[in-house]
Scaffold this motif. Sequence first.
Motif, short mmCIF file in Angstrom:
data_model
loop_
_atom_site.label_atom_id
_atom_site.label_comp_id
_atom_site.label_asym_id
_atom_site.label_seq_id
_atom_site.Cartn_x
_atom_site.Cartn_y
_atom_site.Cartn_z
N LEU A 8 0.83 -1.20 0.00
CA LEU A 8 0.00 0.00 0.00
C LEU A 8 0.87 1.26 0.00
O LEU A 8 0.59 2.21 -0.74
N ALA A 9 1.92 1.28 0.79
CA ALA A 9 2.83 2.43 0.83
C ALA A 9 3.48 2.65 -0.54
O ALA A 9 3.56 3.78 -1.02
N LEU A 10 3.90 1.56 -1.17
CA LEU A 10 4.53 1.67 -2.48
C LEU A 10 3.55 2.19 -3.53
O LEU A 10 3.90 3.04 -4.35
N ILE A 24 1.39 7.55 4.48
CA ILE A 24 2.39 6.81 3.71
C ILE A 24 3.67 6.66 4.53
O ILE A 24 4.29 5.59 4.54
N ARG A 25 4.04 7.71 5.23
CA ARG A 25 5.24 7.66 6.07
C ARG A 25 5.10 6.57 7.13
O ARG A 25 6.01 5.77 7.36
N GLU A 26 3.95 6.52 7.77
CA GLU A 26 3.70 5.51 8.81
C GLU A 26 3.73 4.10 8.22
O GLU A 26 4.37 3.19 8.78
N ARG A 40 12.73 0.29 -2.54
CA ARG A 40 11.51 1.02 -2.93
C ARG A 40 10.76 1.57 -1.71
O ARG A 40 10.09 2.59 -1.80
N LEU A 41 10.86 0.89 -0.56
CA LEU A 41 10.22 1.42 0.65
C LEU A 41 10.92 2.70 1.11
O LEU A 41 10.26 3.63 1.58
N TYR A 42 12.23 2.77 0.96
CA TYR A 42 12.94 4.00 1.28
C TYR A 42 12.54 5.11 0.31
O TYR A 42 12.44 6.28 0.70
N ALA A 48 7.22 10.62 0.78
CA ALA A 48 6.24 11.05 1.78
C ALA A 48 6.81 12.17 2.64
O ALA A 48 6.13 13.16 2.92
N MET A 49 8.06 12.04 3.03
CA MET A 49 8.69 13.09 3.84
C MET A 49 8.79 14.40 3.06
O MET A 49 8.54 15.47 3.60
#
Length: 174
Positions: A8-10, A24-26, A40-42, A48-49
């Motif tokens: 979901l974040a990706l 997204i950050r969480e 890709r998570l980074y 997001a940041m």
Amino acid sequence: ILSAKAGLALAMAEQETISNPLYIRELAQRALTLYPANARLYLALGKAMLAENKPESAELACRQFDRGRLFDRNDVDFTEPYVRAALSTGYPFRFEVAHGAARTAYKIKNTATTELLWARACLETGRIRKGIALMNQYFARSPQPSAEAYKVTSGLAKQLGDKAAAERYLAMAK
């Protein structure tokens, strides 16, 4: 559940504009506990940041992009967000790296967006003539120039000492 949150974040970070950066950050931070080597998570976390638009956001995003690049040096999707973040930090040591990354992004994608990004990097690093050449190309191929394009052109004109042109371009940007 963490695997689903990672996906979901990706997916949410791939959107053109990030509407809920805190969420997204969480998600990305939790997913990184399960997948600490997932580049890709980074990337998602950094995007997001950056979208949070806080004073420290750009530098924090750069640090996440740097961590992600440790795991995948060949992922070109890091390039454009990294350049945007690096140019937004205000730190001159980041500007030189951003210039090289912007040039690479332009060579890979060769779009009006990457051309504008490279011109902005040229402005920040003092490569005024190259920035002007890039902006000439940008205006020749872009039927509807963005406000950012006029702002970058204003900065380039100001660096050349043409205050009248700089004011005209800045007024067009507004």
